[in-house]
Design a protein around this motif. Structure first.
Motif, PDB file in Angstrom:
ATOM      1  N   ALA A   1       0.834  -1.203   0.000  1.00 59.90           N
ATOM      2  CA  ALA A   1       0.000   0.000   0.000  1.00 59.90           C
ATOM      3  C   ALA A   1       0.867   1.251   0.000  1.00 59.90           C
ATOM      4  CB  ALA A   1      -0.919  -0.018   1.223  1.00 59.90           C
ATOM      5  N   ARG A   2       1.925   1.231   0.816  1.00 60.51           N
ATOM      6  CA  ARG A   2       2.834   2.382   0.898  1.00 60.51           C
ATOM      7  C   ARG A   2       3.507   2.638  -0.451  1.00 60.51           C
ATOM      8  NH1 ARG A   2       6.224   5.208   4.853  1.00 60.51           N
ATOM      9  NH2 ARG A   2       4.887   4.387   6.491  1.00 60.51           N
ATOM     10  N   ALA A   3       3.910   1.557  -1.126  1.00 61.38           N
ATOM     11  CA  ALA A   3       4.578   1.715  -2.424  1.00 61.38           C
ATOM     12  C   ALA A   3       3.630   2.327  -3.453  1.00 61.38           C
ATOM     13  CB  ALA A   3       5.086   0.356  -2.904  1.00 61.38           C
ATOM     14  N   LEU A   4       2.374   1.877  -3.458  1.00 64.39           N
ATOM     15  CA  LEU A   4       1.402   2.420  -4.415  1.00 64.39           C
ATOM     16  C   LEU A   4       1.128   3.889  -4.122  1.00 64.39           C
ATOM     17  CD1 LEU A   4      -0.556   1.955  -6.756  1.00 64.39           C
ATOM     18  CD2 LEU A   4      -2.268   1.228  -5.084  1.00 64.39           C
ATOM     19  N   LEU A   5       0.988   4.240  -2.841  1.00 62.15           N
ATOM     20  CA  LEU A   5       0.735   5.637  -2.479  1.00 62.15           C
ATOM     21  C   LEU A   5       1.922   6.527  -2.820  1.00 62.15           C
ATOM     22  CD1 LEU A   5      -1.047   5.074   0.944  1.00 62.15           C
ATOM     23  CD2 LEU A   5      -2.036   6.228  -1.045  1.00 62.15           C
ATOM     24  N   ALA A   6       3.138   5.982  -2.679  1.00 68.58           N
ATOM     25  CA  ALA A   6       4.333   6.759  -3.009  1.00 68.58           C
ATOM     26  C   ALA A   6       4.413   7.027  -4.511  1.00 68.58           C
ATOM     27  CB  ALA A   6       5.584   6.027  -2.530  1.00 68.58           C
ATOM     28  N   ALA A   7       4.024   6.025  -5.300  1.00 63.56           N
ATOM     29  CA  ALA A   7       4.088   6.174  -6.761  1.00 63.56           C
ATOM     30  C   ALA A   7       2.937   7.006  -7.303  1.00 63.56           C
ATOM     31  CB  ALA A   7       4.093   4.794  -7.414  1.00 63.56           C
ATOM     32  N   HIS A   8       1.780   6.907  -6.663  1.00 60.38           N
ATOM     33  CA  HIS A   8       0.581   7.624  -7.132  1.00 60.38           C
ATOM     34  C   HIS A   8      -0.101   8.277  -5.921  1.00 60.38           C
ATOM     35  CE1 HIS A   8       1.042   5.521 -10.977  1.00 60.38           C
ATOM     36  NE2 HIS A   8       1.208   4.410 -10.272  1.00 60.38           N
ATOM     37  N   PRO A   9       0.371   9.439  -5.511  1.00 59.49           N
ATOM     38  CA  PRO A   9      -0.139  10.069  -4.284  1.00 59.49           C
ATOM     39  C   PRO A   9      -1.638  10.342  -4.280  1.00 59.49           C
ATOM     40  CG  PRO A   9       1.898  11.122  -5.013  1.00 59.49           C
ATOM     41  CD  PRO A   9       1.475  10.201  -6.115  1.00 59.49           C
ATOM     42  N   GLY A  10      -2.237  10.525  -5.438  1.00 59.25           N
ATOM     43  CA  GLY A  10      -3.657  10.872  -5.471  1.00 59.25           C
ATOM     44  C   GLY A  10      -4.592   9.691  -5.635  1.00 59.25           C
ATOM     45  N   VAL A  11      -4.073   8.471  -5.609  1.00 57.90           N
ATOM     46  CA  VAL A  11      -4.917   7.304  -5.839  1.00 57.90           C
ATOM     47  C   VAL A  11      -5.933   7.155  -4.700  1.00 57.90           C
ATOM     48  CG1 VAL A  11      -3.349   5.714  -4.675  1.00 57.90           C
ATOM     49  CG2 VAL A  11      -4.893   4.843  -6.410  1.00 57.90           C
ATOM     50  N   PRO A  12      -7.212   6.849  -5.008  1.00 58.83           N
ATOM     51  CA  PRO A  12      -8.216   6.675  -3.948  1.00 58.83           C
ATOM     52  C   PRO A  12      -7.830   5.546  -2.997  1.00 58.83           C
ATOM     53  CG  PRO A  12      -9.285   6.889  -6.081  1.00 58.83           C
ATOM     54  CD  PRO A  12      -7.821   6.745  -6.345  1.00 58.83           C
TER      55      PRO A  12
ATOM     56  N   HIS B   1      -1.611   5.759   4.887  1.00 57.88           N
ATOM     57  CA  HIS B   1      -1.520   7.081   4.253  1.00 57.88           C
ATOM     58  C   HIS B   1      -1.205   8.163   5.287  1.00 57.88           C
ATOM     59  CE1 HIS B   1      -3.376  10.792   2.386  1.00 57.88           C
ATOM     60  NE2 HIS B   1      -2.526  10.391   1.450  1.00 57.88           N
ATOM     61  N   ARG B   2      -1.873   8.087   6.450  1.00 56.81           N
ATOM     62  CA  ARG B   2      -1.649   9.070   7.509  1.00 56.81           C
ATOM     63  C   ARG B   2      -0.215   9.010   8.010  1.00 56.81           C
ATOM     64  NH1 ARG B   2      -1.483   9.103  12.858  1.00 56.81           N
ATOM     65  NH2 ARG B   2      -2.002   6.887  13.038  1.00 56.81           N
ATOM     66  N   ARG B   3       0.301   7.797   8.183  1.00 53.94           N
ATOM     67  CA  ARG B   3       1.667   7.654   8.686  1.00 53.94           C
ATOM     68  C   ARG B   3       2.694   8.160   7.675  1.00 53.94           C
ATOM     69  NH1 ARG B   3       1.702   5.155  13.344  1.00 53.94           N
ATOM     70  NH2 ARG B   3      -0.189   4.036  13.965  1.00 53.94           N
ATOM     71  N   MET B   4       2.399   7.956   6.396  1.00 53.50           N
ATOM     72  CA  MET B   4       3.307   8.496   5.378  1.00 53.50           C
ATOM     73  C   MET B   4       3.336  10.014   5.442  1.00 53.50           C
ATOM     74  SD  MET B   4       2.578   6.053   2.070  1.00 53.50           S
ATOM     75  CE  MET B   4       3.710   6.973   1.027  1.00 53.50           C
ATOM     76  N   GLN B   5       2.170  10.636   5.607  1.00 52.89           N
ATOM     77  CA  GLN B   5       2.103  12.093   5.677  1.00 52.89           C
ATOM     78  C   GLN B   5       2.822  12.637   6.905  1.00 52.89           C
ATOM     79  OE1 GLN B   5      -2.215  12.628   5.410  1.00 52.89           O
ATOM     80  NE2 GLN B   5      -1.956  13.471   3.338  1.00 52.89           N
ATOM     81  N   CYS B   6       2.778  11.866   8.006  1.00 51.78           N
ATOM     82  CA  CYS B   6       3.416  12.305   9.258  1.00 51.78           C
ATOM     83  C   CYS B   6       4.868  11.854   9.359  1.00 51.78           C
ATOM     84  CB  CYS B   6       2.630  11.769  10.462  1.00 51.78           C
ATOM     85  SG  CYS B   6       0.941  12.393  10.557  1.00 51.78           S
ATOM     86  N   GLY B   7       5.309  11.046   8.391  1.00 49.42           N
ATOM     87  CA  GLY B   7       6.679  10.553   8.431  1.00 49.42           C
ATOM     88  C   GLY B   7       6.911   9.504   9.500  1.00 49.42           C
ATOM     89  N   GLU B   8       5.839   8.801   9.915  1.00 45.97           N
ATOM     90  CA  GLU B   8       5.970   7.793  10.963  1.00 45.97           C
ATOM     91  C   GLU B   8       6.386   6.458  10.366  1.00 45.97           C
ATOM     92  OE1 GLU B   8       2.383   7.524  13.183  1.00 45.97           O
ATOM     93  OE2 GLU B   8       2.359   9.646  13.716  1.00 45.97           O
TER      94      GLU B   8
END
Length: 308
Positions: free
Chosen positions: A163-174, A193-200
């Motif tokens: 999930a993290r890899a997909l969000l990193a490659a496509h930040p706007g994906v639902p 997604h929340r943890r990625m935004q907070c850098g956790e």
């Protein structure tokens, strides 16, 4: 309960490796007591539990026998036969129970070791050892159904990383697409997604330490939560595949008021379900306390009107 011709029934898929015990059949036939109804799968007419009683009835010269019908898919017949023979009658041997566990592992590989152990009266370690021995023969699913009936991924860390890899490659994906892609829930995708935004970090320790506390549940949330818990219990193999377990589920579903009946059913609560059942009972108690308070206020209002 129904009475049916003995020749209308078929031999069941017995978990007894040694087959019918003729001495036990003869002992039953000589008993003056009436037999308890045998369990028969309605669709196939197979005897699920009671082959010794059926043979004894034939030996007595009886043409009919009392039956209780089991409805459901044919692939659950063997599991029900194991559960029924564990609970009463001529005990299954350790060899019978181990063989039954291996067979259930083949037909229900997604069931947890503890769930299968409960059905076969073995320890979870014994079932786990059987699973490891048969890993090459049995395709292993990506999820495991636990004793609470919930399916859990066997590799949650890898799924979160996907999930993290997909969000990193496509930040706007639902997030729903992220969840479907990684095989996780939408709420888990939201957490990633929340943890990625907070850098956790994604470590399990960090997830436990920073998990947000939920708000206090109101009446609607309590009822919804209780319905969720009931669904989990209904899907628990060790409850739904035993007569006592199904009786317990019926009692919980209808919020039975008969305390005596409830106390009798307490003995049927599997140890792993005790906390869940206790929480559910407490939830019922809270509902009745609220109902009692409303009645008290109604009575006070009526008394005030009469006094005025």
């Amino acid at each position: 309960m129904s009475r049916v011709p003995v020749d209308s029934l078929r031999s069941g898929d017995s978990p007894r490796l040694g087959g019918i015990d003729q001495e036990h059949v003869e002992a039953l036939a000589q008993s003056p007591r009436e037999f308890a109804p045998i369990l028969v799968h309605r669709a196939t007419r197979q005897v699920v539990d009671g082959m010794h009683r059926l043979r004894a009835a034939v030996l007595r010269g009886e043409h009919e026998i009392a039956v209780r019908y089991l409805d459901g898919p044919a692939d659950e017949v063997f599991v029900r036969a194991v559960a029924a023979n564990i609970g009463h009658g001529l005990p299954l041997t350790l060899k019978d129970r181990k063989a039954a566990a291996e067979r259930i592992l083949r037909t229900h590989p997604a069931w947890s070791d503890r769930a299968i152990a409960r059905i076969t009266d073995l320890s979870p370690k014994t079932v786990g050892a059987a699973r490891r021995r048969s890993c090459e023969e049995i395709p292993q699913p990506n999820t495991r159904v636990g004793q609470d009936g919930r399916a859990r991924p066997l590799d949650p860390a890898r799924r979160r990383e996907a999930a993290r890899a997909l969000l990193a490659a496509h930040p706007g994906v639902p997030l729903r697409e992220v969840a479907a892609h990684a095989g996780i829930s939408v709420s888990t995708a939201h957490d990633v997604h929340r943890r990625m935004q907070c850098g956790e970090p994604e470590s399990a320790a960090a997830r436990r330490a920073t998990a947000p506390a939920g708000p206090a549940a109101g009446p609607h949330e309590v009822r919804r939560s209780r319905a969720t818990v009931l669904r989990r219990l209904v899907n628990d193999p060790s409850l739904k595949l035993t007569e006592s377990g199904r009786a317990l589920l019926r009692w919980l579903s209808t919020q039975a008021l008969d305390i005596e009946a409830g106390e009798q059913l307490l003995a049927s609560v599997p140890p792993h379900c005790a906390v869940t059942v206790a929480d559910l009972a407490h939830s019922y108690a809270q509902e009745w306390e609220r109902f009692a308070r409303e009645l008290g206020r109604t009575q006070e209002s009526a008394g005030a009107r009469r006094a005025g």
